[in-house]
Design a protein around this motif. Structure first.
Motif, mmCIF file in Angstrom:
data_model
loop_
_atom_site.group_PDB
_atom_site.id
_atom_site.type_symbol
_atom_site.label_atom_id
_atom_site.label_comp_id
_atom_site.label_asym_id
_atom_site.label_seq_id
_atom_site.Cartn_x
_atom_site.Cartn_y
_atom_site.Cartn_z
ATOM 1 N N GLY A 1 0.786 -1.234 0.000
ATOM 2 C CA GLY A 1 0.000 0.000 0.000
ATOM 3 C C GLY A 1 0.810 1.273 0.000
ATOM 4 O O GLY A 1 0.257 2.348 0.193
ATOM 5 N N ARG A 2 2.099 1.167 -0.223
ATOM 6 C CA ARG A 2 2.960 2.344 -0.206
ATOM 7 C C ARG A 2 3.199 2.866 -1.613
ATOM 8 O O ARG A 2 3.200 2.118 -2.581
ATOM 9 N N THR A 3 3.450 4.164 -1.687
ATOM 10 C CA THR A 3 3.857 4.813 -2.928
ATOM 11 C C THR A 3 5.383 4.837 -2.935
ATOM 12 O O THR A 3 5.992 5.189 -1.921
ATOM 13 N N PRO A 4 6.022 4.459 -4.047
ATOM 14 C CA PRO A 4 7.496 4.435 -4.070
ATOM 15 C C PRO A 4 8.109 5.808 -3.798
ATOM 16 O O PRO A 4 7.435 6.830 -3.928
ATOM 17 N N GLU A 5 9.371 5.802 -3.428
ATOM 18 C CA GLU A 5 10.170 7.017 -3.301
ATOM 19 C C GLU A 5 11.427 6.819 -4.114
ATOM 20 O O GLU A 5 11.960 5.710 -4.192
ATOM 21 N N GLY A 6 11.890 7.880 -4.745
ATOM 22 C CA GLY A 6 13.087 7.800 -5.575
ATOM 23 C C GLY A 6 12.827 8.416 -6.933
ATOM 24 O O GLY A 6 11.804 9.059 -7.165
ATOM 25 N N THR A 7 13.777 8.203 -7.831
ATOM 26 C CA THR A 7 13.677 8.742 -9.186
ATOM 27 C C THR A 7 13.322 7.629 -10.153
ATOM 28 O O THR A 7 13.999 6.599 -10.200
ATOM 29 N N TYR A 8 12.276 7.862 -10.898
ATOM 30 C CA TYR A 8 11.782 6.923 -11.910
ATOM 31 C C TYR A 8 11.522 7.729 -13.180
ATOM 32 O O TYR A 8 11.965 8.868 -13.282
ATOM 33 N N PHE A 9 10.805 7.176 -14.132
ATOM 34 C CA PHE A 9 10.405 7.924 -15.318
ATOM 35 C C PHE A 9 9.013 7.475 -15.746
ATOM 36 O O PHE A 9 8.534 6.416 -15.331
ATOM 37 N N ILE A 10 8.387 8.302 -16.554
ATOM 38 C CA ILE A 10 7.074 7.961 -17.097
ATOM 39 C C ILE A 10 7.299 6.928 -18.194
ATOM 40 O O ILE A 10 8.003 7.185 -19.161
ATOM 41 N N SER A 11 6.698 5.755 -18.018
ATOM 42 C CA SER A 11 6.976 4.640 -18.924
ATOM 43 C C SER A 11 5.946 4.472 -20.037
ATOM 44 O O SER A 11 6.271 3.924 -21.089
ATOM 45 N N PHE A 12 4.721 4.926 -19.846
ATOM 46 C CA PHE A 12 3.710 4.820 -20.908
ATOM 47 C C PHE A 12 2.485 5.646 -20.557
ATOM 48 O O PHE A 12 2.278 6.034 -19.413
ATOM 49 N N HIS A 13 1.669 5.891 -21.584
ATOM 50 C CA HIS A 13 0.361 6.535 -21.444
ATOM 51 C C HIS A 13 -0.702 5.460 -21.621
ATOM 52 O O HIS A 13 -0.640 4.676 -22.571
#
Length: 167
Positions: free
Chosen positions: A76-88
């Protein structure tokens, strides 16, 4: 005969306007490029930025257990860190959605070291079709905004845009 053609043309234009008439969830955006997204979990805010300039800000809902970094499927947690937008995703259960590249290699390796799965399907999405209160933190780890805001975000943000999710 000219009146009949003019009337036909008017009716055709009216019909086309009614069919496309502003109810579409797909918008266009012609402003400055969104170069990054910042999510401030503690403040429940998300910012779309062009370099250091804030273009838009939104109030957000998070995972139902919002404290800390997502580690395992179902936490139930939201991640923390750097990611990227992978798709629409234009056919999201929650109006529209943008995929977030969680889990990364470190997330997957940590979960595996604990004999668990890291989870996935983390997105920025709207709120429609959610049967709960649509208030507060209610997602399974995603970032939720209002449907009209999601339409704006969907138009503004491109694939591979970095997203920084902060505590």
């Amino acid at each position: 005969m000219t009146f009949a053609r003019l009337l036909s043309a008017f009716l055709l234009v009216a019909l086309l306007a009614a069919c496309g008439g502003g109810n579409s969830k797909f918008r266009s955006y012609k402003g400055p490029a969104v170069t990054s997204i910042q999510v401030h979990k503690g403040a429940r805010k998300m910012y779309l930025l062009h370099d250091a300039k804030v273009l838009k800000q939104y109030d957000i809902g998070l995972g139902f257990a919002p404290e800390g970094h997502k580690q395992f499927e179902g936490d139930g947690r939201t991640p923390e860190g750097t990611y990227f937008i992978s798709f629409h995703n234009p056919k999201s259960r929650y109006h529209l959605s943008l995929g977030i590249s969680y889990p990364n290699l470190a997330d997957s390796a940590f979960a595996a070291s604990q004999g668990k799965r890291p989870g996935g399907d983390i997105m920025i999405h709207g709120r429609s079709n959610y049967k709960g209160t649509n208030k507060g933190d209610w997602t399974a780890g995603c970032i939720a905004v209002r449907d009209k805001e999601m339409e704006e975000i969907y138009a503004m943000v491109r694939q591979y845009t970095p997203i920084h999710i902060l505590p």
